[in-house]
Write an enzyme that holds these catalytic residues in place. Structure first.
Site, PDB file in Angstrom:
ATOM      1  N   GLY A 127       0.707  -1.129  -0.093  1.00 19.72           N
ATOM      2  CA  GLY A 127      -0.034  -0.126   0.045  1.00 19.72           C
ATOM      3  C   GLY A 127       0.887   1.305  -0.107  1.00 19.72           C
ATOM      4  O   GLY A 127       2.089   1.206   0.038  1.00 19.72           O
ATOM      5  N   ASP A 157      -3.227   8.787  18.348  1.00 19.55           N
ATOM      6  CA  ASP A 157      -3.558   8.811  17.139  1.00 19.55           C
ATOM      7  C   ASP A 157      -4.356   7.539  16.732  1.00 19.55           C
ATOM      8  O   ASP A 157      -4.242   6.830  15.808  1.00 19.55           O
ATOM      9  CB  ASP A 157      -2.557   8.892  15.929  1.00 19.55           C
ATOM     10  CG  ASP A 157      -3.018   9.479  14.958  1.00 19.55           C
ATOM     11  OD1 ASP A 157      -2.346   9.542  13.788  1.00 19.55           O
ATOM     12  OD2 ASP A 157      -4.450   9.695  14.622  1.00 19.55           O
ATOM     13  N   LYS A 168      -6.993   5.203  15.558  1.00 15.34           N
ATOM     14  CA  LYS A 168      -8.214   5.369  14.561  1.00 15.34           C
ATOM     15  C   LYS A 168      -8.045   3.985  13.772  1.00 15.34           C
ATOM     16  O   LYS A 168      -6.611   3.536  13.543  1.00 15.34           O
ATOM     17  CB  LYS A 168      -8.035   6.491  13.745  1.00 15.34           C
ATOM     18  CG  LYS A 168      -6.897   6.796  13.155  1.00 15.34           C
ATOM     19  CD  LYS A 168      -6.716   8.115  12.596  1.00 15.34           C
ATOM     20  CE  LYS A 168      -5.669   8.637  11.697  1.00 15.34           C
ATOM     21  NZ  LYS A 168      -5.297   9.944  11.402  1.00 15.34           N
ATOM     22  N   ASN A 215      -4.889   3.508  11.566  1.00 19.77           N
ATOM     23  CA  ASN A 215      -3.629   3.047  12.250  1.00 19.77           C
ATOM     24  C   ASN A 215      -3.740   1.547  12.978  1.00 19.77           C
ATOM     25  O   ASN A 215      -2.945   1.179  13.576  1.00 19.77           O
ATOM     26  CB  ASN A 215      -3.264   4.101  13.411  1.00 19.77           C
ATOM     27  CG  ASN A 215      -2.852   5.555  12.535  1.00 19.77           C
ATOM     28  OD1 ASN A 215      -2.561   5.453  11.466  1.00 19.77           O
ATOM     29  ND2 ASN A 215      -3.214   6.664  13.291  1.00 19.77           N
ATOM     30  N   ASP A 247       1.902   2.716  13.481  1.00 18.90           N
ATOM     31  CA  ASP A 247       1.999   4.104  13.130  1.00 18.90           C
ATOM     32  C   ASP A 247       2.082   5.072  14.637  1.00 18.90           C
ATOM     33  O   ASP A 247       0.924   5.679  14.977  1.00 18.90           O
ATOM     34  CB  ASP A 247       0.661   4.662  12.501  1.00 18.90           C
ATOM     35  CG  ASP A 247       1.163   5.975  11.790  1.00 18.90           C
ATOM     36  OD1 ASP A 247       0.361   6.430  10.771  1.00 18.90           O
ATOM     37  OD2 ASP A 247       2.008   6.850  12.194  1.00 18.90           O
ATOM     38  N   THR A 299      -8.061  13.380  10.443  1.00 20.13           N
ATOM     39  CA  THR A 299      -9.310  13.428  11.023  1.00 20.13           C
ATOM     40  C   THR A 299      -9.575  13.937  12.484  1.00 20.13           C
ATOM     41  O   THR A 299      -8.471  13.716  13.140  1.00 20.13           O
ATOM     42  CB  THR A 299     -10.083  12.032  10.773  1.00 20.13           C
ATOM     43  OG1 THR A 299     -11.290  12.179  11.687  1.00 20.13           O
ATOM     44  CG2 THR A 299      -9.283  11.039  11.836  1.00 20.13           C
TER      45      THR A 299
HETATM   46  C1  LIG Z   1       1.396   4.845   5.533  1.00 20.17           C
HETATM   47  S1  LIG Z   1       1.464   3.252   4.818  1.00 20.17           S
HETATM   48  O1  LIG Z   1       2.028   2.984   3.794  1.00 20.17           O
HETATM   49  O2  LIG Z   1       2.168   2.466   5.975  1.00 20.17           O
HETATM   50  N1  LIG Z   1      -0.256   2.602   5.179  1.00 20.17           N
HETATM   51  C2  LIG Z   1      -0.626   2.407   3.673  1.00 20.17           C
HETATM   52  C3  LIG Z   1      -0.870   0.856   3.715  1.00 20.17           C
HETATM   53  C4  LIG Z   1      -1.836   0.540   2.665  1.00 20.17           C
HETATM   54  C5  LIG Z   1      -2.427  -0.764   2.534  1.00 20.17           C
HETATM   55  C6  LIG Z   1      -1.623  -1.785   3.010  1.00 20.17           C
HETATM   56  C7  LIG Z   1      -0.581  -1.317   4.226  1.00 20.17           C
HETATM   57  C8  LIG Z   1      -0.013  -2.561   4.901  1.00 20.17           C
HETATM   58  C9  LIG Z   1       0.938  -2.246   5.797  1.00 20.17           C
HETATM   59  N2  LIG Z   1       1.419  -3.230   6.521  1.00 20.17           N
HETATM   60  C10 LIG Z   1       2.461  -3.505   7.375  1.00 20.17           C
HETATM   61 CL1  LIG Z   1       3.235  -1.722   7.987  1.00 20.17          CL
HETATM   62  C11 LIG Z   1       2.649  -4.344   7.602  1.00 20.17           C
HETATM   63  N3  LIG Z   1       1.933  -5.357   7.134  1.00 20.17           N
HETATM   64  C12 LIG Z   1       1.125  -4.680   6.438  1.00 20.17           C
HETATM   65  C13 LIG Z   1       0.146  -4.754   5.618  1.00 20.17           C
HETATM   66  N4  LIG Z   1      -0.204  -6.093   5.215  1.00 20.17           N
HETATM   67  C14 LIG Z   1      -1.352  -6.544   4.349  1.00 20.17           C
HETATM   68  C15 LIG Z   1      -1.549  -7.984   4.213  1.00 20.17           C
HETATM   69  C16 LIG Z   1      -2.720  -8.465   3.511  1.00 20.17           C
HETATM   70  C17 LIG Z   1      -3.267  -7.685   2.530  1.00 20.17           C
HETATM   71  N5  LIG Z   1      -4.198  -8.049   1.582  1.00 20.17           N
HETATM   72  C18 LIG Z   1      -4.886  -9.363   2.299  1.00 20.17           C
HETATM   73  C19 LIG Z   1      -5.923  -9.871   1.353  1.00 20.17           C
HETATM   74  O3  LIG Z   1      -6.884  -8.907   0.749  1.00 20.17           O
HETATM   75  C20 LIG Z   1      -6.045  -7.884   0.002  1.00 20.17           C
HETATM   76  C21 LIG Z   1      -5.004  -7.166   1.044  1.00 20.17           C
HETATM   77  C22 LIG Z   1      -2.698  -6.189   2.524  1.00 20.17           C
HETATM   78  C23 LIG Z   1      -2.056  -5.709   3.466  1.00 20.17           C
HETATM   79  N6  LIG Z   1      -0.464  -3.668   4.791  1.00 20.17           N
HETATM   80  C24 LIG Z   1      -0.302  -0.061   4.427  1.00 20.17           C
END
Ligand SMILES: CS(=O)(=O)NCc1cccc(-c2cn3c(Cl)cnc3c(Nc3ccc(N4CCOCC4)cc3)n2)c1
Length: 281
Positions: free
Chosen positions: A20, A136, A138, A141, A154, A172
């Site tokens: 992400g 923070d 929410k 996070n 976070d 928010t």
């Molecule tokens: C500011 S930021 O960049 O930190 N936030 C944006 C963002 C946006 C989206 C995800 C994630 C995210 C962060 N993760 C961290 Cl840190 C550890 N594991 C995950 C983590 N793990 C994760 C595990 C599985 C999935 N799948 C599961 C099946 O369905 C689709 C998504 C997504 C993320 N995701 C972060």
């Protein structure tokens, strides 16, 4: 386990899919070549951190999160940087963002919401005992681990108590308690208020004081203008009201949350799959 004290570089990892993109950076799934351990690599551009003047907040996030060990707090194993970027080596949360699950489901039932709230209360209690307030809390996070457990992440906004807010809030306002909206000195009890807001949002699908205009949100927070819909159970409504108290000292203590009727009534007979099917005592 990703070894602490080892010198890491980008070359230590096989980079997997992009998980992400956030405000300050991107997160990738990665595998530590030496141990085969899967982790999450958060990448931020140094020039962006400088541009947004968040390098101090960022350093605090690293310092605080590196020293935390709790099942409901996302581990920060280490960090490293190259000429232009900074990298955080984080625990991989196997089921992704709470925010997305909540939006997809609309709202959670009492069983799921109460388990999440109990786990978050346990993480907050651990932080408060270390004189850290999260500040923070929410859905954005929160992450969800492989076994469905909540992971607080976070820590950019966490501070050691007591503190009065120095930088302006962004994002928010829904989770701000009255003392922060009124910019008074605040302490760890701000997390109790946010836990009440989170409980409401898990069960209803939107935060309790949400308004299109900021001023209107401020007003409703300050007055604790709380309307709990009839479909919310009596026990859940009771906990929400006990947390969303205008006076910080009247807010329900975290340590009493595991014994609150809403939590007790909805606790599964056996722990989740990760705990295996233990016999009931
Ligand atoms: C500011 S930021 O960049 O930190 N936030 C944006 C963002 C946006 C989206 C995800 C994630 C995210 C962060 N993760 C961290 Cl840190 C550890 N594991 C995950 C983590 N793990 C994760 C595990 C599985 C999935 N799948 C599961 C099946 O369905 C689709 C998504 C997504 C993320 N995701 C972060």
């Amino acid at each position: 386990e990703v070894q602490a004290h080892r010198q890491y570089s980008l070359d230590s990892f096989e980079i997997g899919r992009k998980l992400g993109k956030g405000k300050f950076g991107k997160v990738y799934c990665a595998r530590d070549k030496a141990t085969g351990y899967v982790c999450a690599l958060k990448v931020m551009e140094k020039k962006e951190l400088i541009h947004f003047k968040v390098e101090k907040q960022f350093r605090r996030e690293i310092e605080i999160q590196s020293n935390l060990r709790h099942p409901n707090i996302l581990r920060l194993y280490g960090h490293f940087h190259d000429s232009s970027r900074v990298f955080l080596i984080l625990e991989y949360a196997g089921q992704g963002e709470m925010f997305k699950v909540l939006r997809k489901k609309g709202r959670f039932n009492d069983i799921l919401a109460s388990q999440y709230i109990c786990q978050i209360a346990s993480a907050l209690s651990y932080l408060h005992k270390k004189h850290i307030i999260h500040r923070d809390l929410k859905p954005e996070n929160l992450l969800i681990g492989l076994d469905g457990e909540v992971k607080l992440s976070d820590f950019g906004w966490s501070v050691h108590t007591p503190s009065s807010r120095r930088t302006t809030m962004c994002g928010t306002l829904d989770y701000l308690p009255p003392e922060m909206v009124e910019a008074k000195d605040h302490d760890y009890k701000v997390d109790l208020w946010a836990l009440g807001v989170l409980t409401y949002e898990f069960l209803v699908g939107n935060p309790p004081f949400e308004e299109p205009a900021h001023k209107a949100t401020y007003k409703r927070i300050s007055k604790v203008d709380l309307k709990i819909p009839p479909f919310v159970s009596v026990e859940a409504a009771d906990l929400i009201r006990r947390l969303l108290q205008h006076q910080p000292e009247r807010r329900y203590p975290l340590d009493q949350i595991p014994d609150h009727p809403w939590i007790v009534k909805n606790r599964p007979l056996w722990p989740s799959s990760s705990g295996g099917q233990r016999r009931s005592s």
